[in-house]
Design an enzyme around this catalytic site. Structure first.
Site, PDB file in Angstrom:
ATOM      1  CG  HIS A   1      23.347  37.740  30.220  1.00  0.00           C
ATOM      2  ND1 HIS A   1      24.418  37.409  31.019  1.00  0.00           N
ATOM      3  CD2 HIS A   1      23.609  37.120  29.027  1.00  0.00           C
ATOM      4  CE1 HIS A   1      25.268  36.643  30.363  1.00  0.00           C
ATOM      5  NE2 HIS A   1      24.802  36.459  29.151  1.00  0.00           N
TER       6      HIS A   1
ATOM      7  CB  SER B   1      24.293  33.457  27.936  1.00  0.00           C
ATOM      8  OG  SER B   1      24.945  34.412  27.145  1.00  0.00           O
TER       9      SER B   1
END
Length: 210
Positions: A138, A113
């Site tokens: 993501h 992330s």
């Protein structure tokens, strides 16, 4: 790295557990450091755990301090993070781009992330993974409850953040932003070779070369 004959010393207890201390012998006498402070002298910064405001402030302060010490010498940022707050992570990202020294990044364990974004934000040619680490990209996560008009405002904001993060990944990897948008639509885990092929890192390091 010359630690000037350090020896194992006392161990400091912190809220995060045990932090080893090292004793350094110099011509001026004996000094003790916690291990992270000693490594900071070698221009090494650790970004470990959840990215949040307090941790981000510490990392930003260390980056600015090392720039003031020597603006022409590389800084080495070691990352082992599952990600976290976008705003906290962006404060680190912007500082990395703002300061004069190159910031070399290294993934140890995982960079997921926001951790992955900071990994790929290192200086070109100086972004690394260790062989058994992993990277995950993501789209940002978010949720909001309230009046319909407020939910609409927050929806626009998270979509704007999503686009900004995709722009950053696209810039540092060379991938088209449309491709990045597709690749970040769901959790996208990569081994070091896949991360290298994608352009998130430059090299996989097996051994220290110098």
């Amino acid at each position: 790295m010359n630690l000037m004959n350090p020896t194992t010393g006392p161990v400091a207890i912190t809220s995060n557990g045990l932090v080893p201390m090292v004793i350094e012998q110099t011509a001026r006498g004996e000094r003790s450091f916690d291990i992270y402070s000693r490594l900071l002298k070698e221009r090494v910064i650790f970004l470990v755990g959840q990215v949040e405001d307090h941790m981000a402030n510490l990392v930003v302060a260390q980056l600015l301090f090392l720039e003031s010490e020597n603006p022409d010498k590389d800084i080495h940022l070691y990352i082992n993070s599952p990600g976290g707050s976008v705003t906290a992570g962006m404060s680190i990202y912007d500082t990395m781009q703002f300061i004069k020294p190159d910031v070399s990044t290294m993934c140890i364990g995982q960079a997921a992330s926001m951790g992955a974004l900071l990994l790929t934000a290192g200086a070109a040619g100086k972004r690394y993974c260790l062989p058994n680490s992993r990277v995950m990209i993501h789209q940002p996560l978010g949720g909001y409850q309230g009046q319909a008009s407020d939910i609409e405002i927050h929806t626009r904001e998270i979509l704007s953040i999503k686009h900004k993060l995709n722009e950053i990944i696209s810039f540092h990897t060379g991938k088209p932003i449309e491709q990045v948008a597709l690749d970040t639509d769901r959790d996208n885990f990569m081994n070091p070779q896949t991360a290298k092929d994608y352009g998130l890192i430059d090299e996989i390091l097996q051994k220290r070369t110098v």
